[in-house]
Design a protein around this motif. Structure first.
Motif, mmCIF file in Angstrom:
data_model
loop_
_atom_site.group_PDB
_atom_site.id
_atom_site.type_symbol
_atom_site.label_atom_id
_atom_site.label_comp_id
_atom_site.label_asym_id
_atom_site.label_seq_id
_atom_site.Cartn_x
_atom_site.Cartn_y
_atom_site.Cartn_z
ATOM 1 N N ILE A 119 10.292 -7.569 97.268
ATOM 2 C CA ILE A 119 10.772 -8.795 96.601
ATOM 3 C C ILE A 119 11.929 -9.168 96.710
ATOM 4 O O ILE A 119 12.392 -10.287 97.058
ATOM 5 C CB ILE A 119 10.368 -8.372 94.955
ATOM 6 N N LYS A 120 12.947 -8.158 96.903
ATOM 7 C CA LYS A 120 14.363 -8.696 97.049
ATOM 8 C C LYS A 120 14.460 -9.197 98.406
ATOM 9 O O LYS A 120 15.152 -10.417 98.528
ATOM 10 C CB LYS A 120 15.250 -7.395 97.042
ATOM 11 N N PHE A 121 13.694 -8.626 99.366
ATOM 12 C CA PHE A 121 13.861 -9.294 100.914
ATOM 13 C C PHE A 121 13.338 -10.693 100.766
ATOM 14 O O PHE A 121 13.824 -11.552 101.366
ATOM 15 C CB PHE A 121 13.273 -8.370 101.660
ATOM 16 N N SER A 122 12.276 -10.779 100.253
ATOM 17 C CA SER A 122 11.661 -12.213 100.400
ATOM 18 C C SER A 122 12.429 -13.197 99.483
ATOM 19 O O SER A 122 12.328 -14.234 99.807
ATOM 20 C CB SER A 122 10.014 -11.978 99.946
ATOM 21 N N ARG A 123 12.982 -12.807 98.357
ATOM 22 C CA ARG A 123 13.738 -13.720 97.711
ATOM 23 C C ARG A 123 14.875 -14.432 98.507
ATOM 24 O O ARG A 123 15.134 -15.476 98.669
ATOM 25 C CB ARG A 123 14.507 -12.900 96.672
ATOM 26 N N TYR A 124 15.647 -13.434 99.283
ATOM 27 C CA TYR A 124 16.765 -14.010 99.933
ATOM 28 C C TYR A 124 16.195 -14.438 101.557
ATOM 29 O O TYR A 124 16.785 -15.418 101.860
ATOM 30 C CB TYR A 124 17.691 -12.747 100.368
ATOM 31 N N ALA A 125 15.104 -14.315 101.725
ATOM 32 C CA ALA A 125 14.529 -14.871 103.045
ATOM 33 C C ALA A 125 14.166 -16.223 102.701
ATOM 34 O O ALA A 125 14.378 -17.041 103.204
ATOM 35 C CB ALA A 125 13.207 -14.040 103.519
ATOM 36 N N ALA A 126 13.693 -16.469 101.451
ATOM 37 C CA ALA A 126 13.114 -17.858 100.872
ATOM 38 C C ALA A 126 14.230 -18.573 100.615
ATOM 39 O O ALA A 126 14.355 -19.847 100.959
ATOM 40 C CB ALA A 126 12.272 -17.617 99.724
ATOM 41 N N LEU A 127 15.498 -18.223 100.330
ATOM 42 C CA LEU A 127 16.683 -18.634 100.150
ATOM 43 C C LEU A 127 17.152 -19.682 101.333
ATOM 44 O O LEU A 127 17.347 -20.404 101.572
ATOM 45 C CB LEU A 127 17.765 -17.939 99.398
ATOM 46 N N PHE A 128 17.263 -18.409 102.446
ATOM 47 C CA PHE A 128 17.898 -18.855 103.460
ATOM 48 C C PHE A 128 16.843 -19.858 104.259
ATOM 49 O O PHE A 128 17.451 -20.995 104.862
ATOM 50 C CB PHE A 128 18.103 -17.599 104.483
ATOM 51 N N VAL A 129 15.700 -19.615 104.215
ATOM 52 C CA VAL A 129 14.630 -20.623 104.846
ATOM 53 C C VAL A 129 14.562 -21.960 104.248
ATOM 54 O O VAL A 129 14.667 -23.007 104.878
ATOM 55 C CB VAL A 129 13.348 -20.114 104.607
ATOM 56 N N GLY A 130 15.055 -22.169 102.942
ATOM 57 C CA GLY A 130 15.255 -23.142 102.049
ATOM 58 C C GLY A 130 16.366 -23.967 102.366
ATOM 59 O O GLY A 130 16.599 -25.042 102.586
ATOM 60 N N ILE A 131 17.636 -23.171 102.814
ATOM 61 C CA ILE A 131 18.822 -23.738 103.272
ATOM 62 C C ILE A 131 18.530 -24.573 104.444
ATOM 63 O O ILE A 131 19.113 -25.532 104.666
ATOM 64 C CB ILE A 131 19.889 -22.685 103.206
ATOM 65 N N ALA A 132 17.979 -23.639 105.403
ATOM 66 C CA ALA A 132 17.852 -24.378 106.834
ATOM 67 C C ALA A 132 16.896 -25.378 106.886
ATOM 68 O O ALA A 132 17.338 -26.451 107.299
ATOM 69 C CB ALA A 132 17.078 -23.046 107.789
ATOM 70 N N TYR A 133 15.882 -25.424 106.001
ATOM 71 C CA TYR A 133 14.990 -26.402 106.036
ATOM 72 C C TYR A 133 15.689 -27.856 105.254
ATOM 73 O O TYR A 133 15.623 -28.909 105.923
ATOM 74 C CB TYR A 133 13.758 -26.205 104.987
ATOM 75 N N GLY A 134 16.346 -27.642 104.226
ATOM 76 C CA GLY A 134 17.195 -28.565 103.522
ATOM 77 C C GLY A 134 18.082 -29.268 104.527
ATOM 78 O O GLY A 134 18.392 -30.671 104.718
ATOM 79 N N TRP A 160 13.339 -19.810 94.495
ATOM 80 C CA TRP A 160 14.458 -19.485 95.313
ATOM 81 C C TRP A 160 14.581 -20.343 96.604
ATOM 82 O O TRP A 160 15.708 -21.035 96.989
ATOM 83 C CB TRP A 160 14.414 -18.082 95.706
ATOM 84 N N PHE A 161 13.323 -20.840 97.002
ATOM 85 C CA PHE A 161 13.204 -21.677 98.329
ATOM 86 C C PHE A 161 13.482 -23.015 97.808
ATOM 87 O O PHE A 161 14.475 -23.555 98.754
ATOM 88 C CB PHE A 161 11.687 -21.726 98.864
ATOM 89 N N PHE A 162 13.475 -23.416 96.652
ATOM 90 C CA PHE A 162 13.795 -24.846 96.550
ATOM 91 C C PHE A 162 15.287 -24.873 95.959
ATOM 92 O O PHE A 162 15.901 -26.029 96.416
ATOM 93 C CB PHE A 162 12.734 -25.517 94.860
ATOM 94 N N ILE A 163 15.859 -23.895 95.418
ATOM 95 C CA ILE A 163 17.331 -23.853 95.507
ATOM 96 C C ILE A 163 18.088 -23.558 96.665
ATOM 97 O O ILE A 163 18.967 -24.433 96.767
ATOM 98 C CB ILE A 163 17.691 -22.474 94.535
#
Lengths: 71, 107
Positions: free
Chosen positions: A11-26, B90-93
């Motif tokens: 879960i921790k890994f996927s949280r930060y993975a989702a964060l970085f994917v979101g930053i890159a996507y944005g 977290w993705f949306f943030i």
């Protein structure tokens, strides 16, 4: 206070993975949209100039053609 | 108008530091509890935990394959849904951070 929960590493890994994917996507989408908006703005500028030119000519023609004695 | 400005300046200089100190004193224990939990629950996974990550992932795939997902209770299902929703948030943030604007793309 309740002791902290041992969160699963998946879960921790996927949280930060989702964060970085979101930053890159944005950031990528932002770059793409600024580029395309700049092009759209250029085309609109050109169209606006042509339209204003036509309106100016039409207005002058209309002003020249109206029949009043108050000229 | 000038008297109002004068009153504002005196209020700021006399009460400002007191307010700031009160704010710091209010937030310190709360920040401490936050840090107490965040140190264990929110830090990114260390490289030593990578095998557990792959194991957890293969557990997921195995559960999907063997049909063990049909045996989950409603309580577990709700909990898993909330966890997945948190990962989505977290993705949306991250997207907010990447586009550097709170609501839309500032083109």
């Amino acid at each position: 206070m309740a002791p902290p929960v041992a969160v699963s590493p998946l879960i921790k890994f996927s949280r930060y993975a989702a964060l970085f994917v979101g930053i890159a996507y944005g950031s990528r989408k932002n770059a793409r949209l600024t580029v395309s908006e700049a092009e759209v703005r250029k085309i609109e500028e050109k169209q606006k100039k042509e339209r204003e030119e036509r309106e100016r000519i039409a207005k002058e023609l209309a002003a020249a053609n109206e029949d009043t004695i108050l000229k | 108008m000038a008297a109002l400005a004068q009153r504002m300046v005196t209020a700021l200089t006399t009460k400002g530091p007191v307010l700031a100190k009160n704010a710091v004193e209010f937030s310190k224990p709360r920040l401490q509890t936050f840090w107490y939990y965040a140190k264990v629950e929110m830090i990114p996974p260390t490289p030593a935990e990578i095998p557990k990550i792959t194991e957890g992932f293969s557990n997921l795939i195995k559960a999907a394959r063997t049909g063990a997902w049909m045996q989950t209770t409603v309580r577990e299902g709700v909990r898993n849904t909330v966890v997945v929703a948190e990962i989505g948030f977290w993705f949306f943030i991250g997207e907010i951070i990447g586009r550097r604007s709170l609501i839309g793309y500032n083109v």
